[in-house]
Design a protein around this motif. Structure first.
Motif, PDB file in Angstrom:
ATOM      1  N   GLU A 274       0.878  -1.120  -0.111  1.00  0.00           N
ATOM      2  CA  GLU A 274       0.018   0.037   0.018  1.00  0.00           C
ATOM      3  C   GLU A 274       0.763   1.283  -0.095  1.00  0.00           C
ATOM      4  N   LEU A 275       2.154   0.993  -0.063  1.00  0.00           N
ATOM      5  CA  LEU A 275       3.122   2.427  -0.021  1.00  0.00           C
ATOM      6  C   LEU A 275       3.350   2.859  -1.523  1.00  0.00           C
ATOM      7  N   MET A 276       3.359   3.942  -1.731  1.00  0.00           N
ATOM      8  CA  MET A 276       3.479   4.514  -3.119  1.00  0.00           C
ATOM      9  C   MET A 276       4.735   5.723  -2.952  1.00  0.00           C
ATOM     10  N   LEU A 277       5.911   5.276  -3.227  1.00  0.00           N
ATOM     11  CA  LEU A 277       6.975   5.926  -3.166  1.00  0.00           C
ATOM     12  C   LEU A 277       7.452   6.783  -4.088  1.00  0.00           C
ATOM     13  N   ALA A 278       7.376   8.184  -3.760  1.00  0.00           N
ATOM     14  CA  ALA A 278       7.823   9.241  -4.624  1.00  0.00           C
ATOM     15  C   ALA A 278       9.283   9.227  -4.642  1.00  0.00           C
ATOM     16  N   LEU A 279      10.144   9.449  -5.830  1.00  0.00           N
ATOM     17  CA  LEU A 279      11.568   9.403  -5.742  1.00  0.00           C
ATOM     18  C   LEU A 279      11.787  10.743  -6.458  1.00  0.00           C
ATOM     19  N   GLN A 280      12.823  11.370  -5.694  1.00  0.00           N
ATOM     20  CA  GLN A 280      13.268  12.798  -5.949  1.00  0.00           C
ATOM     21  C   GLN A 280      14.690  12.929  -5.696  1.00  0.00           C
ATOM     22  N   CYS A 281      15.416  13.858  -6.527  1.00  0.00           N
ATOM     23  CA  CYS A 281      16.613  14.345  -6.125  1.00  0.00           C
ATOM     24  C   CYS A 281      16.557  15.657  -6.381  1.00  0.00           C
ATOM     25  N   GLY A 282      17.558  16.436  -5.690  1.00  0.00           N
ATOM     26  CA  GLY A 282      17.801  17.772  -5.901  1.00  0.00           C
ATOM     27  C   GLY A 282      18.879  18.368  -5.166  1.00  0.00           C
ATOM     28  N   GLY A 283      19.600  19.419  -5.746  1.00  0.00           N
ATOM     29  CA  GLY A 283      20.760  19.771  -5.403  1.00  0.00           C
ATOM     30  C   GLY A 283      21.717  18.709  -5.598  1.00  0.00           C
ATOM     31  N   ILE A 420       2.674  13.745  -5.460  1.00  0.00           N
ATOM     32  CA  ILE A 420       1.784  13.632  -4.293  1.00  0.00           C
ATOM     33  C   ILE A 420       0.214  13.584  -4.650  1.00  0.00           C
ATOM     34  N   ALA A 421       0.096  14.473  -5.789  1.00  0.00           N
ATOM     35  CA  ALA A 421      -1.260  14.585  -6.358  1.00  0.00           C
ATOM     36  C   ALA A 421      -1.575  12.965  -6.887  1.00  0.00           C
ATOM     37  N   GLY A 422      -0.605  12.356  -7.231  1.00  0.00           N
ATOM     38  CA  GLY A 422      -0.760  11.063  -8.242  1.00  0.00           C
ATOM     39  C   GLY A 422      -1.178  10.064  -7.195  1.00  0.00           C
ATOM     40  N   GLY A 423      -0.848  10.494  -5.784  1.00  0.00           N
ATOM     41  CA  GLY A 423      -1.281   9.430  -4.680  1.00  0.00           C
ATOM     42  C   GLY A 423      -0.095   8.862  -3.833  1.00  0.00           C
ATOM     43  N   ALA A 424       1.103   9.564  -4.246  1.00  0.00           N
ATOM     44  CA  ALA A 424       2.495   9.259  -3.379  1.00  0.00           C
ATOM     45  C   ALA A 424       1.887   9.620  -1.890  1.00  0.00           C
ATOM     46  N   ASN A 425       2.216   8.396  -0.986  1.00  0.00           N
ATOM     47  CA  ASN A 425       2.138   8.813   0.417  1.00  0.00           C
ATOM     48  C   ASN A 425       3.406   8.513   1.346  1.00  0.00           C
ATOM     49  N   VAL A 426       4.533   8.591   0.570  1.00  0.00           N
ATOM     50  CA  VAL A 426       5.875   8.838   1.179  1.00  0.00           C
ATOM     51  C   VAL A 426       6.936   9.269   0.125  1.00  0.00           C
ATOM     52  N   LEU A 427       7.820   9.777   0.396  1.00  0.00           N
ATOM     53  CA  LEU A 427       8.839  10.432  -0.711  1.00  0.00           C
ATOM     54  C   LEU A 427      10.220  10.302   0.135  1.00  0.00           C
ATOM     55  N   CYS A 428      11.218   9.991  -0.875  1.00  0.00           N
ATOM     56  CA  CYS A 428      12.582   9.938  -0.566  1.00  0.00           C
ATOM     57  C   CYS A 428      13.166  10.983  -1.563  1.00  0.00           C
ATOM     58  N   PHE A 429      13.998  11.866  -0.942  1.00  0.00           N
ATOM     59  CA  PHE A 429      14.519  12.890  -1.746  1.00  0.00           C
ATOM     60  C   PHE A 429      16.319  12.832  -1.505  1.00  0.00           C
ATOM     61  N   THR A 430      17.078  12.647  -2.566  1.00  0.00           N
ATOM     62  CA  THR A 430      18.502  12.627  -2.294  1.00  0.00           C
ATOM     63  C   THR A 430      19.199  13.960  -2.714  1.00  0.00           C
ATOM     64  N   THR A 431      19.964  14.244  -2.125  1.00  0.00           N
ATOM     65  CA  THR A 431      20.539  15.715  -2.338  1.00  0.00           C
ATOM     66  C   THR A 431      22.067  15.691  -2.054  1.00  0.00           C
ATOM     67  N   GLY A 432      22.811  16.172  -2.871  1.00  0.00           N
ATOM     68  CA  GLY A 432      24.453  16.254  -2.767  1.00  0.00           C
ATOM     69  C   GLY A 432      24.950  17.783  -2.025  1.00  0.00           C
ATOM     70  N   ARG A 433      24.149  18.636  -2.708  1.00  0.00           N
ATOM     71  CA  ARG A 433      24.771  19.978  -2.016  1.00  0.00           C
ATOM     72  C   ARG A 433      23.909  20.395  -0.910  1.00  0.00           C
ATOM     73  N   TYR A 437      14.128  20.847   1.746  1.00  0.00           N
ATOM     74  CA  TYR A 437      12.665  20.563   1.388  1.00  0.00           C
ATOM     75  C   TYR A 437      12.042  19.802   2.285  1.00  0.00           C
ATOM     76  N   GLY A 438      10.591  19.935   2.080  1.00  0.00           N
ATOM     77  CA  GLY A 438       9.629  18.852   3.077  1.00  0.00           C
ATOM     78  C   GLY A 438       8.236  19.072   2.454  1.00  0.00           C
ATOM     79  N   ALA A 439       7.611  18.240   2.386  1.00  0.00           N
ATOM     80  CA  ALA A 439       6.191  18.305   2.063  1.00  0.00           C
ATOM     81  C   ALA A 439       5.013  17.855   3.073  1.00  0.00           C
ATOM     82  N   LYS A 440       3.641  18.373   2.890  1.00  0.00           N
ATOM     83  CA  LYS A 440       2.524  17.834   3.434  1.00  0.00           C
ATOM     84  C   LYS A 440       1.721  17.660   2.475  1.00  0.00           C
ATOM     85  N   PRO A 441       0.862  16.781   2.799  1.00  0.00           N
ATOM     86  CA  PRO A 441       0.799  15.725   3.773  1.00  0.00           C
ATOM     87  C   PRO A 441       1.769  14.553   3.505  1.00  0.00           C
ATOM     88  N   THR A 442       2.630  14.491   2.619  1.00  0.00           N
ATOM     89  CA  THR A 442       3.434  13.267   2.566  1.00  0.00           C
ATOM     90  C   THR A 442       4.983  13.696   3.022  1.00  0.00           C
TER      91      THR A 442
END
Length: 515
Positions: A274-283, A420-433, A437-442
């Motif tokens: 039931e987990l839908m994980l959003a994958l993000q990277c920034g910086g 998140i609009a697509g249904g992601a209920n948890v998010l992982c965000f990788t960053t080098g620099r 960032y943070g989101a609500k409600p996810t």
């Protein structure tokens, strides 16, 4: 580490036997012997140097893939960066072999009895949330101040203390919503995004506030999705209600009426499927594609093996790596839909007098990334290795399980808003620099690509991907990320949640004409 990645020396790393560049893992001074050559100038940490002579016009390879072309002869040992590496005359649109479906391998699913679980909020529609928020949505920028006042009044009252199962209330403030064509792209995107947030499983209740005369009409929105108001979904407009003060009062009353209903839902055991994980990277930096991104890919593969969903996005940041995804497409139609989106972006960039290689930011380049092709190859690693099951437009509901792709810009808040609009209920965000960032409600789990950033920004970073190069492994780090996802899904607060992020990160994509 991957089978083609060399074991790092103390200071350098060659990622693939076909590469003609190496990555510096520490600052290298001129005259340093490394990988069979001697450095000709200072090579910054995370940056590249040639391990053989590269002729002008010849491809430059990292990860075993083309990341650019030499714009001048590059002697062995020289620094390779934007002064001598470009994307070529075609602005990166050189021929790539899409080889649809050729690399599809079956998923080794974990047996049902052995699948991981988490403690989540079960919704009436069968979905499961990792958080339990009340959202105050807005249909137009003209109603955002009132939405903010409603949230402030609820928070100031202290009433939320009586409902420990509610994680909070958030005003999702719209930057547009007017002077738009109800038949146009902006309306379609706002409609999908707003309804996607309203129905995200992390939302327990929603109040939507409009002005009344805006282009993004609430009645038209409700009609489009056959929405009827209920105890946990209410709408109102400032003009109809009688102005600012009366709307704030009515909004507070509506939220107060929702609290007992939303607060009555508690956490119960749910399968990781039931987990839908959003994958993000920034910086991103030169380490992103070596440490945190491929480790997150391992975690994404684990989630898929447990029956869950992982969403890769940021279309401009897979440009030049899309052929690696088309080979994993479950069907040719899935692969061709991705290529169609890539061509749309090429045209979109040209129409706006830009090129796809504009994407790497100054911070990316300071961190060692040179071209969009290099950045994309590292960014795509977040998607792991399982089949690509579906491709979605921005903010469309994600209905397929497994690994999927959603078309979004590379700008992180806009991209994550779509996921998140697509249904992601948890998010992982990788960053080098070191992205903030943070989101609500996810909830957003931040993963540093290098140990320096992790320790320097310890209050912002949840996990350190940099120790992959300090005796760790991608497999172990991927397992650590997967287990952290389960803990956060069960209620553990992320660093961004503890800092209070998420009130300003609702940023729908503005992709049409505004009049």
């Amino acid at each position: 580490m991957s089978e083609t990645m060399s074991q790092p020396t103390a200071r350098t790393l060659v990622l693939n036997h076909a590469d003609n560049v190496a990555v510096a893992l520490a600052n290298l001074e001129p005259g340093t012997p490394a990988d069979g050559v001697t450095t000709l100038r200072r090579i910054g940490k995370g940056h590249k140097f040639a391990v053989q002579e590269i002729a002008a016009g010849a491809p430059i390879r990292k990860f075993g893939q083309i990341i650019g072309f030499a714009t001048r002869p590059i002697p062995a040992g020289d620094w390779v960066h934007e002064h001598n590496c470009g994307v070529g005359e075609a602005h990166g649109a050189f021929a790539r072999d899409y080889d649809f479906c050729a690399g599809v391998t079956p998923v080794d699913f974990v047996a049902d009895a052995e699948r991981a679980t988490f403690e989540g909020y079960h919704r009436a529609n069968g979905k499961v949330g990792t958080r339990n928020y009340i959202g105050v949505l807005t249909s137009v920028n003209c109603s955002t101040t009132v939405a903010g006042f409603i949230v402030q009044e609820i928070e100031r009252s202290g009433v939320l203390d009586d409902f420990p199962n509610i994680d909070g209330i958030v005003a999702l403030k719209q930057a547009n919503g007017c002077v738009i064509d109800s038949r146009g792209a902006i309306f379609d995107v706002l409609k999908r995004t707003s309804w996607g947030y309203a129905t995200n499983p992390n939302m327990g209740g929603v109040l939507m506030v409009g002005l009344g005369c805006e282009g993004f009409q609430i009645p038209r929105f409700k009609e489009a999705y056959n929405i009827t108001e209920s105890d946990t979904f209410r709408t109102m407009t400032i003009q109809e209600t009688g102005g600012t003060k009366k709307t704030v009062e009515a909004g507070v009353e509506a939220v107060r009426a929702m609290l007992p209903i939303v607060g009555a839902v508690g956490r119960t055991t749910a399968p990781a499927s039931e987990l839908m994980l959003a994958l993000q990277c920034g910086g991103s930096d030169g380490y992103s594609g070596i440490t945190a991104n491929p480790a997150l890919g391992v975690a994404a593969d684990l989630l898929v093996r447990h029956g869950g969903t992982a969403i890769l996005s940021e279309t401009p940041e897979i440009y030049g790596a899309e052929h690696l995804l088309t080979r994993r497409a479950r069907t040719r139609d899935v692969g061709e839909k991705l290529v169609e989106i890539i061509h749309w972006w090429e045209d979109y960039a040209a129409r706006n007098l830009m090129e796809m290689n504009n994407n790497p930011s100054p911070g990316n380049k300071l961190g060692g990334l040179t071209t969009i092709l290099e950045k994309s190859l590292g960014a795509a690693a977040k998607g792991g290795t399982t089949p690509l099951n579906a491709v979605y437009r921005y903010a469309e509901p994600v209905t397929e399980k497994g690994f999927v792709f959603m078309d979004t810009p590379g700008y992180d808040p806009v991209s994550a808003t779509g996921q998140i609009a697509g249904g992601a209920n948890v998010l992982c965000f990788t960053t080098g620099r070191g992205s903030a960032y943070g989101a609500k409600p996810t909830p957003s789990i931040k993963i540093a690509t290098n140990s320096d950033t992790y320790h320097k920004m310890i209050d912002d970073m949840d996990l350190n991907g940099g120790d992959v190069l300090e005796g760790g492994s991608l497999e172990a780090k991927g397992r650590e990320i997967f287990e952290e996802v389960l803990r956060v899904a069960s209620g553990k607060k992320t660093k961004s949640e503890l800092l209070g992020y998420g009130d300003n990160e609702f940023v729908p994509w503005q992709v049409g004409a505004t009049f």
